[in-house]
Design a protein around this motif. Sequence first.
Motif, PDB file in Angstrom:
ATOM      1  N   CYS A   1      -6.307  18.951   0.368  1.00  0.00           N
ATOM      2  CA  CYS A   1      -5.419  20.008   0.880  1.00  0.00           C
ATOM      3  C   CYS A   1      -6.180  21.310   1.084  1.00  0.00           C
ATOM      4  O   CYS A   1      -5.988  22.003   2.097  1.00  0.00           O
ATOM      5  CB  CYS A   1      -4.245  20.218  -0.067  1.00  0.00           C
ATOM      6  SG  CYS A   1      -3.127  18.810  -0.132  1.00  0.00           S
ATOM      7  N   VAL A   2      -7.051  21.651   0.162  1.00  0.00           N
ATOM      8  CA  VAL A   2      -7.849  22.872   0.299  1.00  0.00           C
ATOM      9  C   VAL A   2      -8.792  22.739   1.495  1.00  0.00           C
ATOM     10  O   VAL A   2      -8.965  23.689   2.270  1.00  0.00           O
ATOM     11  CB  VAL A   2      -8.628  23.164  -1.000  1.00  0.00           C
ATOM     12  CG1 VAL A   2      -9.647  24.268  -0.809  1.00  0.00           C
ATOM     13  CG2 VAL A   2      -7.672  23.515  -2.119  1.00  0.00           C
ATOM     14  N   LYS A   3      -9.369  21.556   1.682  1.00  0.00           N
ATOM     15  CA  LYS A   3     -10.267  21.331   2.821  1.00  0.00           C
ATOM     16  C   LYS A   3      -9.522  21.469   4.141  1.00  0.00           C
ATOM     17  O   LYS A   3     -10.027  22.085   5.085  1.00  0.00           O
ATOM     18  CB  LYS A   3     -10.914  19.959   2.722  1.00  0.00           C
ATOM     19  CG  LYS A   3     -11.877  19.672   3.874  1.00  0.00           C
ATOM     20  CD  LYS A   3     -12.719  18.465   3.599  1.00  0.00           C
ATOM     21  CE  LYS A   3     -13.652  18.085   4.701  1.00  0.00           C
ATOM     22  NZ  LYS A   3     -14.182  19.110   5.539  1.00  0.00           N
TER      23      LYS A   3
ATOM     24  N   ILE B   1     -11.137  30.181  16.396  1.00  0.00           N
ATOM     25  CA  ILE B   1     -12.152  30.266  17.450  1.00  0.00           C
ATOM     26  C   ILE B   1     -11.547  30.710  18.784  1.00  0.00           C
ATOM     27  O   ILE B   1     -12.052  31.649  19.398  1.00  0.00           O
ATOM     28  CB  ILE B   1     -12.943  28.947  17.565  1.00  0.00           C
ATOM     29  CG1 ILE B   1     -13.805  28.761  16.314  1.00  0.00           C
ATOM     30  CG2 ILE B   1     -13.805  28.927  18.824  1.00  0.00           C
ATOM     31  CD1 ILE B   1     -14.488  27.422  16.217  1.00  0.00           C
ATOM     32  N   PRO B   2     -10.461  30.099  19.271  1.00  0.00           N
ATOM     33  CA  PRO B   2      -9.896  30.573  20.546  1.00  0.00           C
ATOM     34  C   PRO B   2      -9.404  32.026  20.510  1.00  0.00           C
ATOM     35  O   PRO B   2      -9.747  32.796  21.420  1.00  0.00           O
ATOM     36  CB  PRO B   2      -8.757  29.587  20.835  1.00  0.00           C
ATOM     37  CG  PRO B   2      -9.125  28.351  20.091  1.00  0.00           C
ATOM     38  CD  PRO B   2      -9.834  28.836  18.853  1.00  0.00           C
TER      39      PRO B   2
ATOM     40  N   MET C   1      -0.043  32.364  15.851  1.00  0.00           N
ATOM     41  CA  MET C   1       1.164  31.669  15.366  1.00  0.00           C
ATOM     42  C   MET C   1       1.039  30.153  15.568  1.00  0.00           C
ATOM     43  O   MET C   1       1.393  29.368  14.697  1.00  0.00           O
ATOM     44  CB  MET C   1       2.407  32.184  16.089  1.00  0.00           C
ATOM     45  CG  MET C   1       2.799  33.591  15.733  1.00  0.00           C
ATOM     46  SD  MET C   1       3.480  33.742  14.084  1.00  0.00           S
ATOM     47  CE  MET C   1       5.042  32.946  14.295  1.00  0.00           C
ATOM     48  N   LYS C   2       0.520  29.762  16.728  1.00  0.00           N
ATOM     49  CA  LYS C   2       0.334  28.338  17.003  1.00  0.00           C
ATOM     50  C   LYS C   2      -0.691  27.734  16.047  1.00  0.00           C
ATOM     51  O   LYS C   2      -0.532  26.605  15.582  1.00  0.00           O
ATOM     52  CB  LYS C   2      -0.110  28.155  18.455  1.00  0.00           C
ATOM     53  CG  LYS C   2      -0.131  26.730  18.913  1.00  0.00           C
ATOM     54  CD  LYS C   2      -0.471  26.633  20.389  1.00  0.00           C
ATOM     55  CE  LYS C   2      -0.519  25.187  20.809  1.00  0.00           C
ATOM     56  NZ  LYS C   2      -0.879  25.033  22.214  1.00  0.00           N
ATOM     57  N   SER C   3      -1.732  28.480  15.737  1.00  0.00           N
ATOM     58  CA  SER C   3      -2.755  28.001  14.801  1.00  0.00           C
ATOM     59  C   SER C   3      -2.179  27.766  13.415  1.00  0.00           C
ATOM     60  O   SER C   3      -2.467  26.750  12.772  1.00  0.00           O
ATOM     61  CB  SER C   3      -3.899  29.012  14.716  1.00  0.00           C
ATOM     62  OG  SER C   3      -4.544  29.133  15.941  1.00  0.00           O
ATOM     63  N   VAL C   4      -1.358  28.699  12.953  1.00  0.00           N
ATOM     64  CA  VAL C   4      -0.729  28.539  11.638  1.00  0.00           C
ATOM     65  C   VAL C   4       0.184  27.317  11.641  1.00  0.00           C
ATOM     66  O   VAL C   4       0.197  26.529  10.696  1.00  0.00           O
ATOM     67  CB  VAL C   4       0.057  29.813  11.247  1.00  0.00           C
ATOM     68  CG1 VAL C   4       0.917  29.569  10.023  1.00  0.00           C
ATOM     69  CG2 VAL C   4      -0.898  30.957  10.995  1.00  0.00           C
ATOM     70  N   GLY C   5       0.919  27.132  12.725  1.00  0.00           N
ATOM     71  CA  GLY C   5       1.813  25.979  12.817  1.00  0.00           C
ATOM     72  C   GLY C   5       1.077  24.659  12.792  1.00  0.00           C
ATOM     73  O   GLY C   5       1.487  23.716  12.096  1.00  0.00           O
ATOM     74  N   SER C   6      -0.013  24.559  13.531  1.00  0.00           N
ATOM     75  CA  SER C   6      -0.750  23.288  13.546  1.00  0.00           C
ATOM     76  C   SER C   6      -1.430  23.026  12.202  1.00  0.00           C
ATOM     77  O   SER C   6      -1.484  21.883  11.746  1.00  0.00           O
ATOM     78  CB  SER C   6      -1.766  23.267  14.689  1.00  0.00           C
ATOM     79  OG  SER C   6      -2.764  24.221  14.494  1.00  0.00           O
TER      80      SER C   6
ATOM     81  N   SER D   1      -8.487  27.218   8.969  1.00  0.00           N
ATOM     82  CA  SER D   1      -8.624  28.668   9.066  1.00  0.00           C
ATOM     83  C   SER D   1      -9.852  29.062   9.873  1.00  0.00           C
ATOM     84  O   SER D   1      -9.858  30.101  10.534  1.00  0.00           O
ATOM     85  CB  SER D   1      -8.677  29.299   7.672  1.00  0.00           C
ATOM     86  OG  SER D   1      -9.865  28.956   7.009  1.00  0.00           O
ATOM     87  N   ILE D   2     -10.866  28.235   9.856  1.00  0.00           N
ATOM     88  CA  ILE D   2     -12.071  28.532  10.638  1.00  0.00           C
ATOM     89  C   ILE D   2     -11.928  28.027  12.080  1.00  0.00           C
ATOM     90  O   ILE D   2     -12.106  28.782  13.038  1.00  0.00           O
ATOM     91  CB  ILE D   2     -13.314  27.915   9.962  1.00  0.00           C
ATOM     92  CG1 ILE D   2     -13.561  28.614   8.625  1.00  0.00           C
ATOM     93  CG2 ILE D   2     -14.530  28.024  10.863  1.00  0.00           C
ATOM     94  CD1 ILE D   2     -14.563  27.920   7.743  1.00  0.00           C
TER      95      ILE D   2
END
Length: 190
Positions: A47-49, A60-61, A11-16, A55-56
């Motif tokens: 934006c795609v980059k 990792i964490p 969830m935090k990853s999506v937010g950042s 996403s990659i």
Amino acid sequence: MLPYWFSAMTMKSVGSAALKMVEEVRRQFNMMPGLMDGSTRPDYATCVKISTDASIKEMIPPGALVMLTPLIVGTFFGVETLSGVLAGSLVSGVQIAISASNTGGAWDNAKKYIEVTLPFLLAGASDHARSLGPKGSDPHKAAVIGDTIGDPLKDTSGPSLNILIKLMAVESLVFAPFFATHGGLLFKIF
């Protein structure tokens, strides 16, 4: 604990990642004056980059958590403890996955329910749905916030818990002979 921690990380990853995207879109609107009237094309590639890089990098964490947990638990605590970790992850992971997917879908649909404002859609809308709108009303603002949380729940955290459960189990099976002969180092030392 692992499925909860994993879900929080996703969830935090999506937010950042979303915040980086918002900053880029704002930058483009500020730097490209013809963007609002349609005379200038936006820079889609940036934006795609941002999206693909995030996403990659952001996974990792959570991926390390999934991959390292069976190795650490099996090596230091042994097969019995690893079995308990896997059973706990399975039980709580399935519960969280179902809850996250259903809750996220409900929050997403709540916003759609309130946004039924197009004339051809109003025919099927209930009186209650019409009373909650229009866009910009307090119920709509609350539904937008709920949708912001609901989308990553139903699209990221819920489905990815399947990977947590499967990958930990498969990795544990692969290393089971090692854990059976060399695992439980803490118990052997003390």
